[in-house]
Design a protein around this motif. Structure first.
Motif, PDB file in Angstrom:
ATOM      1  N   ASP A 125       6.101  -1.124 -14.159  1.00  0.00           N
ATOM      2  CA  ASP A 125       5.016  -0.880 -13.214  1.00  0.00           C
ATOM      3  C   ASP A 125       3.671  -0.954 -13.943  1.00  0.00           C
ATOM      4  O   ASP A 125       3.513  -0.397 -15.032  1.00  0.00           O
ATOM      5  CB  ASP A 125       5.198   0.495 -12.575  1.00  0.00           C
ATOM      6  N   THR A 126       2.708  -1.628 -13.333  1.00  0.00           N
ATOM      7  CA  THR A 126       1.408  -1.825 -13.962  1.00  0.00           C
ATOM      8  C   THR A 126       0.301  -0.988 -13.307  1.00  0.00           C
ATOM      9  O   THR A 126      -0.879  -1.208 -13.579  1.00  0.00           O
ATOM     10  CB  THR A 126       1.001  -3.313 -13.894  1.00  0.00           C
ATOM     11  N   LEU A 127       0.670  -0.026 -12.452  1.00  0.00           N
ATOM     12  CA  LEU A 127      -0.332   0.662 -11.638  1.00  0.00           C
ATOM     13  C   LEU A 127      -1.426   1.306 -12.487  1.00  0.00           C
ATOM     14  O   LEU A 127      -2.619   1.085 -12.253  1.00  0.00           O
ATOM     15  CB  LEU A 127       0.342   1.712 -10.760  1.00  0.00           C
ATOM     16  N   PHE A 128      -1.044   2.103 -13.459  1.00  0.00           N
ATOM     17  CA  PHE A 128      -2.052   2.840 -14.221  1.00  0.00           C
ATOM     18  C   PHE A 128      -2.867   1.909 -15.116  1.00  0.00           C
ATOM     19  O   PHE A 128      -4.090   2.069 -15.242  1.00  0.00           O
ATOM     20  CB  PHE A 128      -1.393   3.959 -15.021  1.00  0.00           C
ATOM     21  N   ASP A 129      -2.220   0.911 -15.709  1.00  0.00           N
ATOM     22  CA  ASP A 129      -2.968  -0.048 -16.533  1.00  0.00           C
ATOM     23  C   ASP A 129      -3.934  -0.852 -15.670  1.00  0.00           C
ATOM     24  O   ASP A 129      -5.065  -1.122 -16.081  1.00  0.00           O
ATOM     25  CB  ASP A 129      -2.002  -0.987 -17.254  1.00  0.00           C
ATOM     26  N   ALA A 130      -3.492  -1.241 -14.483  1.00  0.00           N
ATOM     27  CA  ALA A 130      -4.368  -2.023 -13.612  1.00  0.00           C
ATOM     28  C   ALA A 130      -5.569  -1.186 -13.169  1.00  0.00           C
ATOM     29  O   ALA A 130      -6.703  -1.691 -13.114  1.00  0.00           O
ATOM     30  CB  ALA A 130      -3.585  -2.525 -12.406  1.00  0.00           C
ATOM     31  N   ARG A 131      -5.345   0.075 -12.870  1.00  0.00           N
ATOM     32  CA  ARG A 131      -6.465   0.942 -12.497  1.00  0.00           C
ATOM     33  C   ARG A 131      -7.422   1.153 -13.657  1.00  0.00           C
ATOM     34  O   ARG A 131      -8.641   1.217 -13.467  1.00  0.00           O
ATOM     35  CB  ARG A 131      -5.931   2.281 -12.002  1.00  0.00           C
ATOM     36  N   ARG A 140      -7.701  -7.293  -9.040  1.00  0.00           N
ATOM     37  CA  ARG A 140      -8.242  -7.854 -10.281  1.00  0.00           C
ATOM     38  C   ARG A 140      -7.591  -7.187 -11.488  1.00  0.00           C
ATOM     39  O   ARG A 140      -7.184  -7.875 -12.443  1.00  0.00           O
ATOM     40  CB  ARG A 140      -9.757  -7.662 -10.331  1.00  0.00           C
ATOM     41  N   GLY A 141      -7.460  -5.848 -11.463  1.00  0.00           N
ATOM     42  CA  GLY A 141      -6.816  -5.167 -12.577  1.00  0.00           C
ATOM     43  C   GLY A 141      -5.391  -5.652 -12.791  1.00  0.00           C
ATOM     44  O   GLY A 141      -4.959  -5.855 -13.938  1.00  0.00           O
ATOM     45  N   TYR A 157       9.793  -2.756 -10.493  1.00  0.00           N
ATOM     46  CA  TYR A 157       9.227  -2.051  -9.340  1.00  0.00           C
ATOM     47  C   TYR A 157       7.778  -1.759  -9.649  1.00  0.00           C
ATOM     48  O   TYR A 157       7.461  -0.853 -10.428  1.00  0.00           O
ATOM     49  CB  TYR A 157      10.013  -0.779  -9.062  1.00  0.00           C
ATOM     50  N   ASN A 158       6.874  -2.518  -9.041  1.00  0.00           N
ATOM     51  CA  ASN A 158       5.510  -2.660  -9.504  1.00  0.00           C
ATOM     52  C   ASN A 158       4.560  -2.461  -8.324  1.00  0.00           C
ATOM     53  O   ASN A 158       4.428  -3.349  -7.472  1.00  0.00           O
ATOM     54  CB  ASN A 158       5.364  -4.063 -10.099  1.00  0.00           C
ATOM     55  N   GLN A 159       3.917  -1.297  -8.255  1.00  0.00           N
ATOM     56  CA  GLN A 159       3.095  -0.977  -7.084  1.00  0.00           C
ATOM     57  C   GLN A 159       1.970  -1.984  -6.839  1.00  0.00           C
ATOM     58  O   GLN A 159       1.734  -2.377  -5.685  1.00  0.00           O
ATOM     59  CB  GLN A 159       2.512   0.436  -7.227  1.00  0.00           C
ATOM     60  N   ASP A 199      -7.730   2.500  -0.562  1.00  0.00           N
ATOM     61  CA  ASP A 199      -8.291   2.560  -1.904  1.00  0.00           C
ATOM     62  C   ASP A 199      -9.801   2.775  -1.797  1.00  0.00           C
ATOM     63  O   ASP A 199     -10.355   2.984  -0.715  1.00  0.00           O
ATOM     64  CB  ASP A 199      -7.942   1.301  -2.691  1.00  0.00           C
ATOM     65  N   ARG A 200     -10.488   2.705  -2.918  1.00  0.00           N
ATOM     66  CA  ARG A 200     -11.920   2.995  -2.938  1.00  0.00           C
ATOM     67  C   ARG A 200     -12.725   2.006  -2.115  1.00  0.00           C
ATOM     68  O   ARG A 200     -13.791   2.341  -1.596  1.00  0.00           O
ATOM     69  CB  ARG A 200     -12.434   2.989  -4.386  1.00  0.00           C
ATOM     70  N   SER A 201     -12.220   0.785  -1.994  1.00  0.00           N
ATOM     71  CA  SER A 201     -12.948  -0.239  -1.240  1.00  0.00           C
ATOM     72  C   SER A 201     -12.627  -0.210   0.250  1.00  0.00           C
ATOM     73  O   SER A 201     -13.198  -0.984   1.009  1.00  0.00           O
ATOM     74  CB  SER A 201     -12.626  -1.624  -1.798  1.00  0.00           C
TER      75      SER A 201
END
Length: 478
Positions: A125-131, A140-141, A157-159, A199-201
Motif C-alpha cells: 500500500d502506498t497511501l502514506f508515502d503518496a500523502r 499525483r503522490g 491492496y493499495n488505497q 479529500d482536501r480538494s
C-alpha cells in the motif's frame, strides 16, 4: 420518495432452512470478538431474513469502509459503458496536468484496468508515502511512486489505486461519484441518502468513507447477482459484471486469511464461495451465484475471517434446492429472534449513594498523561441530572456531550449519533460504552474517582482519523 421495499418471503418458501440462520445467530452470540450490527439475506430475489442489533436500526447509514470500493467500481463500469473512460487507457492520460511530473516508465504504463484491479505494480500500500509526497493531490503522490514491478503483474491492496480510479471517473464525468451514481444507480436501485468522505480538494475518497444503509449493500449485491439488471432495466453492462467478479490478478500468499487469497477482480474479492465486497471490521456484501443468494452484514470485529467462517459453516448449508417442507415453525422462531436482536449494554450499577456528591460535577484528566488511542482527548467532565448524567469529552478544545441514562442504551442524534450505556462497577469506578452509531466503532471509557483520571480506548481503531465530533455521516447528500 421512500424506496420500494425489497420483495420479501418466508425463508422456507425460498428454500432457506431457518434453523441454519438461527444457528448462525447463535454462533454470533457465542463469538466474543464479533459484534454484529445488521444482517440481510436475499434468496431468489426475495428478502428472507433481516435484523439489526439494537441500538442499530435499518434506516441508519453505516460507515462501509472498503465496500466503498465496490460502489466506485460500479461507477467505473457505468462510465466505461457510456464511453467516458476506457480500461486500456493509460492512467496519466486522464491527468494531463501531471504529464511533465510523471517520468517513471512503469507509472506511465499503468492502465485504468490496473488501478481497478489492485495491480498497479506496487508491492504494498502506498497511501502514506503518496500523502507525504503530495498532501493536496493523492493522485499525483501515487503516480510519483515508481512501481517496483510492471503494472498488471502483482497484486497489492493499495488505497491510492482506488482513489485514482475514482478520480478518473470524477474527472471524466465532471461530477462527484455520488452525483454521477444518483440517477444511474442509486435512484434506480431505490437507495436513499448516502454520503462520502472527501479529500482536501473535495474529491470523494472512493476507496473508503461511504456511509449507506445495509439495505443499500444488499441491493448492490443483488444487482451484480442479476448480471447488472434491476427490475428489467439494465444498469450495468453484463461484460463489466463478468470482469469485475472474476479474478483479474492472483493474490495467493499476499493477504492473510483463506478468503483473501482467492483472487481479486475489479474491487471485488473472490471468496471460497462466490465473491464479495468487504469493508474493515466486518462490513460484507457476499454474492453467492450458485445459491442465488446475497448476504449483507455490518459489524465491529478485528476478525473478519471468523465472521466469514460462520457464514460458510451455518448459512451456506441453509440454502437448499427446493422449498423447505414443514419449515413454518422454524420460520416463526427466526422472525421472533430477528425482531428482538439487541446488543447488551455495558454492565454497571446506578451511582453509589455514598459517593453521589463526589461524582456530581466531577472532572477527570487522562491517566498517566496519555489517553489510549484518543490522544486529543484531554478531559472528561461529569454532571448529574434528574434522569441521568452528562459526560463532556473535550478533544482538542472541542466538547462532545453525551447522556448516560440509568439503564440500557441512551440514544442521541446530536451532535453526533451515539448510544451510551454503562454505570458504576464500584463506588470509585465509572465504566461507559460509547457507540458511534453511524460507524462500526465503540469508545470504552473508565473514570476513576480516587485518582480523578480516565482511560479511553477504541475497541477497533477508526481508520480515517476523524475527531469524535465528526464520527458520523455527512448530512449534505445528493
Amino acid at each position: 420518495m421512500p424506496a420500494r421495499p425489497l420483495p420479501s418471503s418466508t425463508p422456507a418458501a425460498q428454500g432457506v432452512d431457518a434453523c441454519g440462520v438461527l444457528a448462525f445467530l447463535d454462533a454470533l452470540d457465542s463469538a466474543p470478538d464479533i459484534e454484529p450490527h445488521s444482517l440481510m439475506i436475499l434468496r431468489h430475489g426475495h428478502l428472507v431474513a433481516s435484523g439489526w442489533w439494537a441500538p442499530y436500526t435499518p434506516e441508519r447509514p453505516h460507515l462501509l469502509y472498503s465496500i466503498s470500493k465496490s460502489f466506485t467500481a460500479t461507477a467505473a463500469g457505468i462510465a466505461a459503458a457510456e464511453g467516458l473512460i476506457r480500461l486500456d487507457d493509460p492512467v496519466i492520460s486522464y491527468f494531463p496536468e501531471l504529464d511533465a511530473d510523471i517520468t517513471d516508465p512503469r507509472s506511465r504504463a499503468m492502465l485504468v484496468r490496473h488501478v481497478a484491479s489492485m495491480a498497479s505494480g506496487h508491492e504494498s500500500d502506498t497511501l502514506f508515502d503518496a500523502r507525504d509526497l503530495d498532501r493536496e493531490d493523492l493522485v499525483r503522490g501515487f503516480l510519483l511512486i515508481p512501481p517496483t514491478r510492471d503494472p498488471g503483474t502483482v497484486f497489492a491492496y493499495n488505497q491510492p489505486a482506488t482513489f485514482t480510479l475514482s478520480a478518473i471517473v470524477q474527472r471524466a464525468s465532471g461530477q462527484s461519484l455520488t452525483e454521477f451514481l444518483r440517477p444511474r444507480l442509486l435512484d434506480p436501485l431505490g437507495i436513499g441518502d448516502v454520503s462520502w468522505l472527501c479529500d482536501r480538494s473535495g474529491r470523494e475518497l472512493g476507496f473508503s468513507g461511504l456511509h449507506a444503509t445495509t439495505d443499500a449493500v444488499a441491493r448492490l449485491g443483488q444487482l451484480y447477482l442479476r448480471g447488472g439488471v434491476w427490475e428489467g432495466e439494465r444498469l450495468l453492462p453484463e461484460w463489466w459484471v463478468t470482469e469485475a467478479t472474476r479474478p483479474q490478478i492472483p493474490n495467493a500468499g499476499v493477504m492473510p486469511g483463506g478468503d483473501w487469497q482467492q483472487g481479486y477482480g475489479f474491487k471485488f474479492w473472490m471468496s471460497r464461495h462466490g465473491y464479495r465486497g468487504d469493508g474493515a471490521f466486518g462490513q460484507f456484501c457476499i454474492v453467492l451465484p450458485e445459491q442465488d443468494a446475497v448476504i449483507a452484514t455490518t459489524a465491529d470485529t478485528w476478525d473478519m475471517q471468523a465472521l466469514l467462517n460462520l457464514v460458510w459453516e451455518h448459512l451456506l448449508p441453509a440454502f437448499g434446492p427446493a422449498p423447505v417442507t414443514g419449515g413454518e415453525a422454524a420460520d416463526e422462531a427466526l422472525a421472533e429472534r430477528l425482531a428482538g436482536l439487541a446488543l447488551p449494554p455495558a454492565a454497571g450499577k446506578p451511582a453509589p449513594p455514598e459517593q453521589a456528591e463526589a461524582w456530581t460535577a466531577a472532572a477527570f484528566t487522562p491517566d498517566g498523561g496519555v489517553c489510549g488511542h484518543v490522544p486529543g482527548l484531554t478531559a472528561i467532565d461529569l454532571e448529574q441530572h434528574t434522569d441521568g448524567w452528562t459526560l463532556t469529552l473535550t478533544e482538542d478544545g472541542h466538547p462532545l456531550r453525551v447522556r448516560l441514562g440509568e439503564t440500557g442504551w441512551t440514544v442521541a442524534e446530536e451532535p453526533v449519533p451515539t448510544a451510551v450505556s454503562g454505570g458504576w462497577t464500584d463506588p470509585d469506578t465509572l465504566v461507559v460504552d460509547l457507540a458511534f452509531l453511524e460507524t462500526p466503532h465503540h469508545l470504552d471509557v473508565r473514570c476513576s474517582l480516587k485518582d480523578r483520571t480516565f482511560k479511553a480506548s477504541w475497541r477497533t481503531d477508526p481508520l480515517h482519523g476523524l475527531p469524535l465530533r465528526a464520527m458520523r455521516a455527512a448530512r449534505a447528500s445528493v
